[in-house]
Write a protein that holds these residues in place. Structure first.
Motif, short mmCIF file in Angstrom:
data_model
loop_
_atom_site.label_atom_id
_atom_site.label_comp_id
_atom_site.label_asym_id
_atom_site.label_seq_id
_atom_site.Cartn_x
_atom_site.Cartn_y
_atom_site.Cartn_z
N HIS A 97 -57.49 6.85 -5.06
CA HIS A 97 -58.02 5.74 -5.65
C HIS A 97 -59.30 5.18 -4.77
O HIS A 97 -59.19 4.41 -3.87
N LEU A 98 -60.26 6.04 -5.04
CA LEU A 98 -61.80 5.88 -4.32
C LEU A 98 -62.17 4.09 -4.89
O LEU A 98 -62.82 3.26 -3.95
N THR A 99 -62.22 3.91 -6.22
CA THR A 99 -62.35 2.52 -6.62
C THR A 99 -61.10 1.88 -7.45
O THR A 99 -60.43 2.60 -8.01
N VAL A 100 -60.64 0.77 -7.02
CA VAL A 100 -59.54 0.39 -7.48
C VAL A 100 -59.72 -1.11 -8.03
O VAL A 100 -60.34 -1.87 -7.37
N ASP A 101 -59.34 -1.55 -9.16
CA ASP A 101 -59.72 -2.85 -9.81
C ASP A 101 -58.44 -3.16 -10.95
O ASP A 101 -57.60 -2.53 -10.82
N GLY A 102 -58.46 -4.29 -11.19
CA GLY A 102 -57.47 -4.73 -11.97
C GLY A 102 -56.77 -5.57 -11.11
O GLY A 102 -56.69 -5.83 -10.04
N ASP A 103 -55.13 -6.03 -11.86
CA ASP A 103 -54.25 -6.66 -11.15
C ASP A 103 -53.02 -5.82 -10.77
O ASP A 103 -52.62 -4.92 -11.71
#
Length: 404
Positions: A97-103
């Motif tokens: 996960h190079l970019t992780v967003d969300g809850d």
């Protein structure tokens, strides 16, 4: 007629005697149990490439043809692989996960998901198939949570991530490539250390010790288990039931590790585990993830006796243990495999076949992927008496252990 070429086991025995080594001494030098060396020499266990590589330096062998014979063909096919291994591999190595967003999922939710997965592992007859279906999603959820949470929630998420890696290790232990299993060990330890959680660190050492022992690094495994014990012991009195549960499990792992090197000191560690369970845990206690309990302590006694090459003691220990009391279907299946190993030690082939059949009825995947069960079933299919050979061949075919 020319004499038949000696078997690999006969070659090992001749070289051992020529080197002036007892079985016990050779076993200690190469990290195998004396029972394993005896079985190899007597042809009751195949000489694997891994075992040959361990034995060779201590037998003065530089060319493995001296062990296998000049015309040997070594199979490069791995152990039987479970269909879900590729998906688990992708979750471990192909989904960074190079970019992780969300809850992220909450630590409480993750704990429930981990506990549910371990419950499935211990109660399903097809634990590898069912856990293999949920492992990729569980790894993804815990990896994301460890990245997105902060503070105490992040430390809790890291603890759950370590547990997800431990479950992956349990799933991969008997199939899949060894590097993938080592990856789960390393990542589980890294997550536990980042969480700075003594229980998580001790659990990670417990899992690492099993892999170290399997590759002949028993002394290293015991050293790390001793470090984990020192970490947990001061917390047993006031830390809740998880701490004595962990301490007992560490001593059981130490006992089995010593037994597999032929060390009778295994019984001292086993007895310490028994005392911890009896004195520091409530009556009837069963660890949710470890299944530490009085019946599990008795299961380990049978395992230790088998690995120490004492079938009489194994049978004595097993006599009072009702398999139905073992609080894990997977462990119950493995217990029947251990009883089969005990019968195999005595050359009781009909009893070995009966116990392997019981193991398969209890937990088919435990037998299908257990190296010991595979080896015994393959030999039975080749060597059992005519009265039971058809049954032995049928079992070998069902668990993919058909002889060459």
């Amino acid at each position: 007629m020319a004499d038949e070429s000696p078997t690999p086991g006969q070659r090992v025995e001749r070289l051992r005697r020529a080197a002036g080594l007892s079985r016990e001494r050779l076993a200690g030098l190469c990290g195998l149990s004396p029972t394993t060396v005896k079985f190899i020499e007597r042809g009751r266990r195949s000489l694997t490439l891994q075992a040959a590589q361990r034995l060779a330096p201590h037998l003065g062998v530089r060319d493995l043809a001296d062990l296998f014979g000049p015309a040997v063909t070594l199979s490069l096919d791995g152990r039987p692989s479970h269909p879900a291994v590729d998906e688990v591999r992708r979750a471990l190595t192909g989904a960074w996960h190079l970019t992780v967003d969300g809850d992220p999922d909450s630590p409480d939710y993750l704990r429930g998901a981990i506990d549910s997965a371990w419950q499935t592992w211990h109660t399903s007859r097809h634990q590898r198939t069912e856990v293999g279906l949920i492992l990729p999603g569980l790894l993804d959820a815990t990896q994301r949570a460890a990245r997105l949470h902060t503070g105490d929630d992040r430390r809790a998420a890291l603890t759950h991530l370590a547990q997800a890696y431990h479950l992956a290790q349990a799933y991969l232990a008997w199939h899949g490539d060894r590097e993938l299993c080592w990856l789960t060990v390393d990542r589980g330890m890294s997550a536990a250390l980042d969480a700075d959680d003594p229980l998580a660190i001790a659990q990670s050492i417990w899992y690492a010790a099993h892999v170290l022992r399997a590759v002949g690094r028993a002394d290293e495994a015991l050293a790390h288990l001793g470090e984990a014990r020192a970490l947990i012991e001061p917390r047993v009195a006031d830390g809740g039931t998880e701490f004595p549960e962990m301490l007992a499990d560490l001593h059981l792992c130490m006992a089995l590790t010593r037994a597999r090197t032929g060390d009778q000191g295994a019984w001292s560690d086993w007895d310490t585990a028994r005392q911890v369970v009896e004195r520091a845990l409530p009556a009837g206690y069963v660890g949710l993830r470890t299944r530490v309990s009085r019946p599990l302590v008795d299961v380990y006694a049978v395992m230790c006796a088998v690995d120490l090459g004492d079938p009489d003691e194994a049978q004595r220990r097993a006599h009072a243990l009702d398999p139905a009391s073992i609080p894990s279907t997977e462990r119950r299946g493995r217990h029947y495999v251990e009883l089969a190993r005990s019968a195999d030690l005595e050359g009781a082939r009909e009893a070995t076949l009966h116990l392997l059949t019981r193991a398969e009825a209890t937990s088919p995947e435990t037998v299908r992927y257990s190296p010991a069960a595979q080896d015994m079933a393959g030999r039975l299919a080749r060597e059992a008496s005519a009265a039971v050979r058809a049954e032995a061949i049928d079992l070998a075919q069902r668990i993919n252990a058909v002889p060459e």
